[in-house]
Motif scaffolding. Structure first.
Motif, PDB file in Angstrom:
ATOM      1  N   ASP A  61       0.863  -1.174   0.000  1.00  0.00           N
ATOM      2  CA  ASP A  61       0.000   0.000   0.000  1.00  0.00           C
ATOM      3  C   ASP A  61       0.902   1.227   0.000  1.00  0.00           C
ATOM      4  OD1 ASP A  61      -1.961   1.887   0.218  1.00  0.00           O
ATOM      5  OD2 ASP A  61      -2.643   1.317   2.209  1.00  0.00           O
ATOM      6  N   LEU A  62       0.912   1.944  -1.112  1.00  0.00           N
ATOM      7  CA  LEU A  62       1.771   3.107  -1.314  1.00  0.00           C
ATOM      8  C   LEU A  62       1.129   4.338  -0.679  1.00  0.00           C
ATOM      9  CD1 LEU A  62       4.401   3.870  -3.039  1.00  0.00           C
ATOM     10  CD2 LEU A  62       2.765   4.720  -4.728  1.00  0.00           C
ATOM     11  N   CYS A  63       1.861   5.018   0.204  1.00  0.00           N
ATOM     12  CA  CYS A  63       1.314   6.158   0.953  1.00  0.00           C
ATOM     13  C   CYS A  63       0.101   5.684   1.753  1.00  0.00           C
ATOM     14  CB  CYS A  63       0.949   7.305   0.027  1.00  0.00           C
ATOM     15  SG  CYS A  63       2.289   7.842  -1.055  1.00  0.00           S
ATOM     16  N   CYS A  64       0.337   4.745   2.647  1.00  0.00           N
ATOM     17  CA  CYS A  64      -0.738   3.988   3.284  1.00  0.00           C
ATOM     18  C   CYS A  64      -1.524   4.779   4.315  1.00  0.00           C
ATOM     19  CB  CYS A  64      -0.172   2.735   3.931  1.00  0.00           C
ATOM     20  SG  CYS A  64       0.954   3.044   5.328  1.00  0.00           S
ATOM     21  N   GLY A  65      -0.997   5.908   4.819  1.00  0.00           N
ATOM     22  CA  GLY A  65      -1.721   6.653   5.831  1.00  0.00           C
ATOM     23  C   GLY A  65      -2.007   5.805   7.058  1.00  0.00           C
ATOM     24  N   THR A  66      -3.258   5.801   7.495  1.00  0.00           N
ATOM     25  CA  THR A  66      -3.630   5.037   8.681  1.00  0.00           C
ATOM     26  C   THR A  66      -4.001   3.588   8.357  1.00  0.00           C
ATOM     27  OG1 THR A  66      -5.885   5.915   8.477  1.00  0.00           O
ATOM     28  CG2 THR A  66      -4.383   7.061   9.976  1.00  0.00           C
ATOM     29  N   GLY A  67      -3.726   3.143   7.136  1.00  0.00           N
ATOM     30  CA  GLY A  67      -3.820   1.723   6.829  1.00  0.00           C
ATOM     31  C   GLY A  67      -5.104   1.226   6.227  1.00  0.00           C
ATOM     32  N   ALA A  68      -5.961   2.112   5.738  1.00  0.00           N
ATOM     33  CA  ALA A  68      -7.229   1.644   5.171  1.00  0.00           C
ATOM     34  C   ALA A  68      -6.989   0.732   3.968  1.00  0.00           C
ATOM     35  CB  ALA A  68      -8.092   2.835   4.761  1.00  0.00           C
ATOM     36  N   GLY A  69      -6.033   1.089   3.102  1.00  0.00           N
ATOM     37  CA  GLY A  69      -5.738   0.268   1.936  1.00  0.00           C
ATOM     38  C   GLY A  69      -5.088  -1.051   2.285  1.00  0.00           C
ATOM     39  N   VAL A  70      -4.375  -1.089   3.397  1.00  0.00           N
ATOM     40  CA  VAL A  70      -3.779  -2.345   3.852  1.00  0.00           C
ATOM     41  C   VAL A  70      -4.871  -3.368   4.140  1.00  0.00           C
ATOM     42  CG1 VAL A  70      -2.498  -3.406   5.765  1.00  0.00           C
ATOM     43  CG2 VAL A  70      -1.639  -1.326   4.686  1.00  0.00           C
ATOM     44  N   GLY A  71      -6.004  -2.903   4.640  1.00  0.00           N
ATOM     45  CA  GLY A  71      -7.126  -3.806   4.864  1.00  0.00           C
ATOM     46  C   GLY A  71      -7.629  -4.428   3.580  1.00  0.00           C
ATOM     47  N   VAL A  72      -7.612  -3.671   2.480  1.00  0.00           N
ATOM     48  CA  VAL A  72      -7.990  -4.217   1.175  1.00  0.00           C
ATOM     49  C   VAL A  72      -6.989  -5.281   0.750  1.00  0.00           C
ATOM     50  CG1 VAL A  72      -8.316  -3.677  -1.265  1.00  0.00           C
ATOM     51  CG2 VAL A  72      -9.171  -2.103   0.481  1.00  0.00           C
ATOM     52  N   LEU A  73      -5.705  -4.977   0.878  1.00  0.00           N
ATOM     53  CA  LEU A  73      -4.669  -5.937   0.478  1.00  0.00           C
ATOM     54  C   LEU A  73      -4.759  -7.221   1.295  1.00  0.00           C
ATOM     55  CD1 LEU A  73      -1.552  -3.625   0.000  1.00  0.00           C
ATOM     56  CD2 LEU A  73      -2.878  -4.785  -1.778  1.00  0.00           C
ATOM     57  N   ALA A  74      -5.099  -7.104   2.566  1.00  0.00           N
ATOM     58  CA  ALA A  74      -5.181  -8.290   3.419  1.00  0.00           C
ATOM     59  C   ALA A  74      -6.242  -9.270   2.928  1.00  0.00           C
ATOM     60  CB  ALA A  74      -5.474  -7.874   4.858  1.00  0.00           C
ATOM     61  N   GLN A  75      -7.208  -8.778   2.143  1.00  0.00           N
ATOM     62  CA  GLN A  75      -8.253  -9.649   1.614  1.00  0.00           C
ATOM     63  C   GLN A  75      -7.832 -10.375   0.347  1.00  0.00           C
ATOM     64  OE1 GLN A  75     -11.981  -7.463   1.169  1.00  0.00           O
ATOM     65  NE2 GLN A  75     -11.364  -6.060   2.781  1.00  0.00           N
ATOM     66  N   VAL A  76      -6.811  -9.855  -0.354  1.00  0.00           N
ATOM     67  CA  VAL A  76      -6.473 -10.415  -1.666  1.00  0.00           C
ATOM     68  C   VAL A  76      -5.054 -10.960  -1.736  1.00  0.00           C
ATOM     69  CG1 VAL A  76      -8.124  -8.898  -2.818  1.00  0.00           C
ATOM     70  CG2 VAL A  76      -5.743  -8.169  -2.603  1.00  0.00           C
ATOM     71  N   CYS A  77      -4.254 -10.789  -0.684  1.00  0.00           N
ATOM     72  CA  CYS A  77      -2.868 -11.257  -0.682  1.00  0.00           C
ATOM     73  C   CYS A  77      -2.721 -12.430   0.281  1.00  0.00           C
ATOM     74  CB  CYS A  77      -1.916 -10.134  -0.280  1.00  0.00           C
ATOM     75  SG  CYS A  77      -1.862  -8.777  -1.470  1.00  0.00           S
ATOM     76  N   ARG A  78      -1.971 -13.442  -0.141  1.00  0.00           N
ATOM     77  CA  ARG A  78      -1.873 -14.670   0.637  1.00  0.00           C
ATOM     78  C   ARG A  78      -0.679 -14.707   1.579  1.00  0.00           C
ATOM     79  NH1 ARG A  78      -2.568 -18.589  -4.575  1.00  0.00           N
ATOM     80  NH2 ARG A  78      -0.851 -17.229  -5.230  1.00  0.00           N
ATOM     81  N   GLU A  79       0.422 -14.035   1.203  1.00  0.00           N
ATOM     82  CA  GLU A  79       1.659 -14.225   1.956  1.00  0.00           C
ATOM     83  C   GLU A  79       1.986 -13.071   2.898  1.00  0.00           C
ATOM     84  OE1 GLU A  79       4.818 -15.154  -0.688  1.00  0.00           O
ATOM     85  OE2 GLU A  79       3.907 -17.037  -1.372  1.00  0.00           O
ATOM     86  N   ARG A  80       1.985 -11.843   2.385  1.00  0.00           N
ATOM     87  CA  ARG A  80       2.352 -10.718   3.247  1.00  0.00           C
ATOM     88  C   ARG A  80       1.881  -9.412   2.629  1.00  0.00           C
ATOM     89  NH1 ARG A  80       7.392  -8.576   1.324  1.00  0.00           N
ATOM     90  NH2 ARG A  80       8.233  -9.849  -0.347  1.00  0.00           N
ATOM     91  N   VAL A  81       1.755  -8.407   3.491  1.00  0.00           N
ATOM     92  CA  VAL A  81       1.298  -7.074   3.099  1.00  0.00           C
ATOM     93  C   VAL A  81       2.214  -6.051   3.757  1.00  0.00           C
ATOM     94  CG1 VAL A  81      -0.586  -5.407   3.291  1.00  0.00           C
ATOM     95  CG2 VAL A  81      -1.100  -7.813   2.821  1.00  0.00           C
ATOM     96  N   THR A  82       2.514  -4.990   3.024  1.00  0.00           N
ATOM     97  CA  THR A  82       3.362  -3.926   3.547  1.00  0.00           C
ATOM     98  C   THR A  82       2.684  -2.581   3.324  1.00  0.00           C
ATOM     99  OG1 THR A  82       5.368  -5.188   3.022  1.00  0.00           O
ATOM    100  CG2 THR A  82       5.639  -2.825   3.415  1.00  0.00           C
TER     101      THR A  82
END
Length: 241
Positions: A61-82
């Motif tokens: 998640d580029l320029c993730c701020g408080t992490g809202a986009g990280v929550g999206v990635l957590a739904q579609v990524c199997r190994e790890r999220v940054t």
């Protein structure tokens, strides 16, 4: 526009007279209660589309701020999220709010114009951050995204159609950008935040020149404008390979 839990007018003024990094450090504790945070409806629509194109292994998640986009990635990524952001305040809030389930999440403080990663990601997303980059910085930004993607990797972000010229929304954005330009002409350090500088034509051209193949996907949840064009698109830029 702001909930009671959001920043006061005085707090916003102090933030606006700071640098971008310092301003977001100050705003971070109340950021999720402002209209600057990407709405859940947009996050959900993007997540739904990405689930149909995935799954992916590693996401950024580029320029993730408080992490809202990280929550999206957590739904579609199997190994790890940054999540990566240059505001320590934003990252601190993101870490506190991170969901306890899903793939491992790491948080990195860095400038998006100089990403400290090798080509290890299959998917890069970004939500609402591009107004902080001047048009002349976009080629370098897109090159940085390309450098951290594996062959065949994708760069995805939503893009809202600009308001019709002469509409209230048009004058609101024009007025905001004008105020910011006057502020930056008179005050240092500058605070780069322009809502009208990130245009679809320039974006497509810049991504193509950076080596991406660009696809546009309408997000039907937001309907269409009177001319038939989507109100919100997902830009999906893919590397060959």
């Amino acid at each position: 526009m702001f909930s009671p839990e959001g920043p006061s007018l005085r707090e916003l003024a102090v933030q606006a007279l700071s640098s971008v990094e310092r301003g977001y450090d100050l705003l971070a504790p109340k950021f999720d209660h402002t209209p600057f945070r990407t709405p859940d409806a947009v996050l959900d629509a993007v997540g739904s589309l990405l689930r149909r194109t995935g799954p992916y292994d590693a996401g950024l998640d580029l320029c993730c701020g408080t992490g809202a986009g990280v929550g999206v990635l957590a739904q579609v990524c199997r190994e790890r999220v940054t999540g990566v952001d240059f505001s320590a305040g934003m990252l601190a809030v993101a870490q506190k709010q991170a969901a306890p389930t899903g793939p491992p999440v790491s948080w990195v403080r860095a400038d998006a114009r100089a990403l400290p990663f090798a080509s290890v990601f299959d998917l890069v997303v970004s939500f609402g951050a591009f107004g902080h980059f001047l048009p002349r910085e976009l080629p370098g930004l897109f090159a940085q995204v390309r450098s951290v993607l594996r062959p065949g990797g994708r760069f995805a972000f939503p893009l809202v159609a600009p308001p019709r010229p002469g509409s209230p929304g048009y004058w609101t954005l024009l007025g905001f950008d004008t105020v910011m330009r006057v502020r930056n002409a008179l005050w240092r350090p500058p605070f780069v935040m322009y809502y009208r500088a990130f245009r679809l034509g320039d974006v497509r051209r810049g991504l193509t020149e950076a080596g991406f193949r660009v696809e546009l996907h309408a997000l039907p949840e937001f309907g269409r404008r009177p001319d038939g064009s989507p109100r919100v698109r997902l830009v999906m830029a893919r590397l060959p390979g």
